[in-house]
Every structure is written in C-alpha cells, then in structure tokens.
Design an enzyme around this catalytic site. Structure first.
Site, PDB file in Angstrom:
ATOM      1  CD  GLU A   1      12.983   0.676   9.640  1.00 35.08           C
ATOM      2  OE1 GLU A   1      13.453   1.562  10.392  1.00 35.08           O
ATOM      3  OE2 GLU A   1      13.598  -0.328   9.289  1.00 35.08           O
TER       4      GLU A   1
ATOM      5  CB  CYS B   1      12.703   8.861   8.497  1.00 37.60           C
ATOM      6  SG  CYS B   1      13.708   7.821   7.458  1.00 37.60           S
TER       7      CYS B   1
ATOM      8  CE  LYS C   1      -1.892   3.172   2.176  1.00 36.83           C
ATOM      9  NZ  LYS C   1      -1.838   4.515   1.569  1.00 36.83           N
TER      10      LYS C   1
ATOM     11  CD  GLU D   1       9.661  12.689  12.130  1.00 38.25           C
ATOM     12  OE1 GLU D   1      10.469  12.260  11.307  1.00 38.25           O
ATOM     13  OE2 GLU D   1       8.510  12.241  12.233  1.00 38.25           O
TER      14      GLU D   1
HETATM   15  P1  NAP Z   1       2.005   8.451   7.731  1.00 33.49           P
HETATM   16  O1  NAP Z   1       0.900   9.415   7.719  1.00 33.49           O
HETATM   17  O2  NAP Z   1       2.232   7.645   8.943  1.00 33.49           O
HETATM   18  O3  NAP Z   1       1.793   7.524   6.476  1.00 33.49           O
HETATM   19  C1  NAP Z   1       2.606   6.415   6.192  1.00 33.49           C
HETATM   20  C2  NAP Z   1       1.794   5.403   5.446  1.00 33.49           C
HETATM   21  O4  NAP Z   1       0.762   4.909   6.301  1.00 33.49           O
HETATM   22  C3  NAP Z   1       1.086   5.961   4.209  1.00 33.49           C
HETATM   23  O5  NAP Z   1       1.068   4.963   3.217  1.00 33.49           O
HETATM   24  C4  NAP Z   1      -0.311   6.217   4.746  1.00 33.49           C
HETATM   25  O6  NAP Z   1      -1.276   6.243   3.731  1.00 33.49           O
HETATM   26  C5  NAP Z   1      -0.495   5.031   5.662  1.00 33.49           C
HETATM   27  N1  NAP Z   1      -1.525   5.173   6.665  1.00 33.49           N
HETATM   28  C6  NAP Z   1      -2.070   6.314   7.173  1.00 33.49           C
HETATM   29  N2  NAP Z   1      -3.034   6.015   8.093  1.00 33.49           N
HETATM   30  C7  NAP Z   1      -3.097   4.654   8.162  1.00 33.49           C
HETATM   31  C8  NAP Z   1      -3.875   3.731   8.928  1.00 33.49           C
HETATM   32  N3  NAP Z   1      -4.804   4.150   9.810  1.00 33.49           N
HETATM   33  N4  NAP Z   1      -3.661   2.410   8.759  1.00 33.49           N
HETATM   34  C9  NAP Z   1      -2.734   1.972   7.883  1.00 33.49           C
HETATM   35  N5  NAP Z   1      -1.985   2.788   7.117  1.00 33.49           N
HETATM   36  C10 NAP Z   1      -2.149   4.122   7.259  1.00 33.49           C
HETATM   37  O7  NAP Z   1       3.401   9.131   7.455  1.00 33.49           O
HETATM   38  P2  NAP Z   1       3.795  10.045   6.227  1.00 33.49           P
HETATM   39  O8  NAP Z   1       3.287  11.401   6.571  1.00 33.49           O
HETATM   40  O9  NAP Z   1       3.393   9.453   4.939  1.00 33.49           O
HETATM   41  O10 NAP Z   1       5.389   9.956   6.268  1.00 33.49           O
HETATM   42  C11 NAP Z   1       6.136  10.735   7.095  1.00 33.49           C
HETATM   43  C12 NAP Z   1       6.523  10.013   8.372  1.00 33.49           C
HETATM   44  O11 NAP Z   1       7.172   8.785   8.110  1.00 33.49           O
HETATM   45  C13 NAP Z   1       7.496  10.798   9.182  1.00 33.49           C
HETATM   46  O12 NAP Z   1       7.172  10.696  10.548  1.00 33.49           O
HETATM   47  C14 NAP Z   1       8.826  10.121   8.890  1.00 33.49           C
HETATM   48  O13 NAP Z   1       9.832  10.346   9.797  1.00 33.49           O
HETATM   49  C15 NAP Z   1       8.416   8.709   8.786  1.00 33.49           C
HETATM   50  N6  NAP Z   1       9.378   7.943   7.999  1.00 33.49           N
HETATM   51  C16 NAP Z   1      10.195   7.052   8.633  1.00 33.49           C
HETATM   52  C17 NAP Z   1      11.152   6.331   7.930  1.00 33.49           C
HETATM   53  C18 NAP Z   1      12.077   5.365   8.611  1.00 33.49           C
HETATM   54  O14 NAP Z   1      12.659   4.561   7.977  1.00 33.49           O
HETATM   55  N7  NAP Z   1      12.226   5.382   9.901  1.00 33.49           N
HETATM   56  C19 NAP Z   1      11.261   6.505   6.561  1.00 33.49           C
HETATM   57  C20 NAP Z   1      10.411   7.409   5.935  1.00 33.49           C
HETATM   58  C21 NAP Z   1       9.465   8.115   6.674  1.00 33.49           C
HETATM   59  P3  NAP Z   1      -1.807   7.618   3.076  1.00 33.49           P
HETATM   60  O15 NAP Z   1      -0.694   8.606   3.107  1.00 33.49           O
HETATM   61  O16 NAP Z   1      -2.187   7.211   1.700  1.00 33.49           O
HETATM   62  O17 NAP Z   1      -2.970   8.052   3.904  1.00 33.49           O
END
Ligand code: NAP
Ligand code: MG
Length: 477
Positions: A246, A280, A171, A379
C-alpha cells in the site's frame, strides 16, 4: 521507556540501545523506544512460529473471532488512553486521534465476524474425482507500518491477518510506536496466545530490513513510500515471499460545473488538512471545470484562510507535521512554487500558542499548477492543495491519470451517466462520487494501481491476501 512486545512479554532489545521519541507539538523528547536489530526480529519470528505451530494454527476460526471481538471491546474501552498516546506521539488533534482509536476497534470487530465465514469451493472435475479448495493462512506474516495512521493501518493489516489464522510480527514506524505497543498488551490481556502478535521497534533500514529478509516470514504487508516498497519487494523476491503493498497517492478531486459545492468544498478541505495532509489518500490535486474555476477558488480560498494549525491538544483543524524533516520537505515544495511563480490563492494560519520548536505548517492553496510540475506529480505529504482547470470530461480524465500514482479519485457531479463514465476511465483503486469516503470504510477494499502499490487491504477482500489457496483433488472412483 517503551519495550518490545514478544511472546506476550515486554522485552528490551539485544542492542541495548534506544531511540528518543519526539512530541511533534513541541519537538521535545518525551519517551524512548528500543532500537532493535536482526536478533530481536529473529526472536519475534521464532515466538510467532512456535505459536502458529502449536496453538494459533489449531485454534478454531470461531474462537479466533471471539478473541478478536474481545480485543475490539478492550480497545473501545481504552479509546481515551489510546487517544492521549496517539496525540502525543503523532501530533494528531484530539478528534483525529480518537477517530483512529475508534476505527481500530471497528477493524477488530469487522474481522472478528469474518473469521468463520472464509469458505473454500468445491469444483466440478472428472468422473470419480472430488475437488475442493482450502484458504489456508500463510503462517507468520510481517507487517511494516507507517507513522501517519498507525492505529488504522495496524488494525486493517493485523486484523485481517489474525482473522485468517496467521501469527504476526509488526514493525511500527520509529516515529509512531506507542499506541501499537499498548494494543499488543491489550491483546495479551484478553487472551491472545503468546506469540500471536509481536511488536519490534526500531529503524526501518535496520529492523524493517531484517524483518523483510527473515526466512521465517511467509508474507509481508507493507504500507509506506514507493521507494521503500521497491526495496521490500527486492528483498522479498530473493526468497519468493509474497508482498502486499500500500504505497502513496496524488489523488485528484475532480469538480464539474454542475457539482453541489456546498457538499464538495468541506470534503475537499478535509481531504487535504486531515492529519495535516500526511495521508496516503489525501485529495492533494484539485481539478476544476474551467467555467467555475475562478468563483470556486474564491470561495475555497476564503475557507482556507480560516483554517488553523496548532498543538494537538488544542484540537484545531490540523496539528503539526510528524517531524522536522517532513516540515522541511513541505518547505522545499513551497519554495519551488515560489521560484516557478505558481500563484498562491490563500493560506491558513499557525496559532500563537504553537511552540516555535513544534513542526507546524499553515494549510496552503496554490493555483494554475502545471500538470507536469513536481508539485502536481509527487507526494508533498503536507497541507498543500494544488488546483488546476480542465476544459471538458476528456481533459479531466487526462489530467487525473497523469501521475505515477493511482490510489483514490473524488468526482463531484450531478450527472449520473458522467459519474459512471468517470469511474470507468479513472486509473485508480478507489473512486468516490459525490463523497470522499465516510466513516472509516472498514468494509471497503482499499489499495492502488501503478506506483500506489498492489494488493488490497480492508473488507473481506483482504482475507484473500492473508491466505494461500490449496487445491485438494481426491480420486475415489
Ligand atoms: P516509509 O519511509 O516508506 O516508511 C514506512 C515504514 O517502512 C516505516 O515503518 C519505516 O520505518 C519502514 N522502513 C523504512 N526503510 C525500510 C527498509 N529499508 N526496509 C524495511 N522497512 C523500512 O514511509 P513513511 O514516510 O513512514 O510514510 C509515508 C508514506 O507512506 C507516504 O508515501 C504515504 O503515501 C505512504 N502511505 C500509504 C498508505 C496506503 O495505504 N497506500 C497509507 C499510509 C501511508 P522507520 O520509519 O522506522 O524508518
Ligand atoms: Mg512520535
């Protein structure tokens, strides 16, 4: 219009609905993806299960490796095409989008070579027994991918999972799907069996949630925010499904007075402007030894003023942020800084050619940020670097460890003994000394502690998480 990719075939969603995709460089709609639902996830999980049970689970490791190698070569051949897709979809400057495509090919290459080197053990036991362990695939793995590095995170996650022998349901984030759909088509082209790799697009709270809840998913790899990581764990806990998380970071760059600043400063800048700070592992806190705080900020400030943000195709230091809500998030942090009189050292610029409707933010350097301030704790996920001074090594460690996160730390010092002491004392999944990661680091295990998550992806270590260990004890007398 983009379709799901299930069982090696393009599929419309059963919802009949779509989601518009915006180009972050101008804020305009340029394509649509499927707004999938639980039915589509069910369809994909069935396709994956069927593939695992009949073909993929019986495919020899060496053959899985050959397929992954062919996919690596196909991706390498398609780097230009993938670069254009990613640049449009995510607003990444050309060189950064290209680096992600190259890294994706490298992930598949690395895991291609790993497939048939995943050995178990034999364990000495009682007289008359032989005991061995097998590393077995989970079966069907679910992968929830964020929008910030879609190709790289997809590569490390499904690369490891396919290598270990699982079939995958992916996804992507709704803001960044195009490159992943294209790579799944490439996998079918090079011979991956139908159902080994499936892509289902849509909103996280709909299709992501359905993926996490599906009883046919045997393991979930999630990369994203800590809050959604918590939701995924809660859902997975209902059926005791293992999860690899992650999550985010608030990573410190720690600069001692004896550091080589010619090497450190460009790396410090890159670590906060790459992908417009939406990384991240962004080095978003700058901790500087008191004695060099002023001269360092003066030098760094001059470099910040030369940084330029603009449309992805101009290939400048940084492109736009992913979407308007992300831009608003960064603005909110910056207005807090102003309200609390946190001084700004320097600011880069947004070029005149950048459309008003794009989601731009000039890189900004702030100083004297109190350690407990929201700017130093949370963040920002934008090109904002928060500097603070430290007195000595103990104080540096105290400040570095004083956030809920623990993903990466950068340490800049010429003192060898201090390098080891710092590496030991920092609560962090990764410590980089006199560098901040180079060349993708596909081989290096990656992950966090505390709110940065747990589990490790990348490197050979990732294969542990994508497998389960079976112990076989035979009594033969
Ligand atoms: P996010 O809102 O947590 O979204 C991540 C993924 O989860 C997206 O595919 C999102 O889909 C999905 N998602 C959202 N709500 C969900 C739910 N209730 N159930 C299942 N899946 C769900 O994060 P983001 O804003 O896309 O990314 C930024 C964050 O990711 C930051 O905090 C960053 O630090 C972290 N990150 C961490 C790493 C690492 O390796 N540690 C790497 C990259 C990013 P939709 O967006 O389509 O709603
Ligand atoms: Mg997009």
């Amino acid at each position: 219009m983009q379709l799901n990719f299930i069982g090696n075939a393009a599929q419309v969603s059963s919802s009949g609905q779509t989601i518009p995709m915006l180009d972050p460089s101008d804020g305009q709609v340029f394509d649509h993806i499927q707004r999938s639902n639980a039915k589509d996830i069910d369809h994909a999980v069935r396709a994956a299960r069927q593939c695992f049970d009949t073909v993929w689970g019986k495919t020899p490791a060496a053959e899985r490796g050959r397929l992954l190698m062919r996919l690596s070569m196909r991706v390498a051949q398609g780097v230009d095409e993938l670069t254009v897709l990613e640049q449009r979809d995510c607003g990444k400057p050309t060189r950064q989008a290209r680096a992600d495509a190259v890294a994706l090919a490298r992930y598949f290459e690395f895991y291609a070579g790993a497939c048939d080197k995943l050995h178990g053990d034999t364990i000495p036991y009682l007289d008359g027994y032989s005991v061995l362990t097998w590393r077995e695939p989970h079966g069907v793995t679910g992968h929830v991918i964020p929008w910030n590095y879609p190709m790289q995170i997809f590569g490390r996650s499904i690369g490891g999972s396919l290598a270990a022998g699982n079939a995958c349901v992916v996804k992507p984030a709704e803001d960044a799907c195009l490159s992943l759909i294209r790579v799944a088509q490439m996998a079918a082209e090079v011979g991956f069996p139908a159902g080994a790799l499936n892509i289902v697009t849509g909103y996280g709270h709909e299709v992501g949630d359905a993926l996490a809840r599906h009883a046919g998913i045997d393991h979930i790899s999630f990369t994203g925010s800590p809050s959604v990581g918590t939701l995924i764990q809660q859902v997975a806990a209902q059926r005791h499904c293992p999860v690899t998380l992650e999550l985010g970071g608030k990573s410190p760059q720690i600069v001692f007075a004896d550091a080589d600043l010619d090497a450190a400063l460009p790396a410090i800048i890159n670590a906060i402007v790459q992908n417009a700070g939406q990384t991240c592992s962004a080095g978003s806190r700058l901790l500087v030894e008191q004695t060099i705080y002023e001269p360092l900020l003066e030098r760094l400030g001059a470099m910040f003023e030369n940084l330029r943000a603009g449309p992805a195709s101009m290939d400048l230091d940084l492109g736009p942020l992913i979407r308007q809500s992300q831009q608003q998030r960064v603005w909110d942090f910056l207005s807090d800084a102003q309200a609390d009189s946190i001084p700004m050292v320097a600011k880069g610029s947004v070029v005149d050619e950048a459309p008003e409707t794009g989601f731009y933010q000039a890189p900004t350097l702030l100083r004297d940020v109190p350690v407990q301030h929201r700017l130093a704790q949370q963040e920002i996920f934008g090109p904002v670097l928060c500097a603070m001074a430290f007195r000595d090594e103990d104080h540096a460690v105290e400040l570095a460890n004083a956030t809920p996160f623990g993903l990466v730390a950068g340490v800049w010092t010429a003192d060898g003994a201090r390098q080891f002491r710092m590496a030991r004392r920092l609560r962090s999944g990764q410590v980089f000394i006199n560098n901040y990661g180079a060349g993708g680091g596909v081989e290096l295990p990656f992950g966090g502690v505390k709110s940065s998550g747990y589990g490790r992806e990348k490197g050979i270590e990732a294969l542990q998480g994508f497998t389960t260990l079976k112990t076989v004890a035979i009594k033969h007398g």
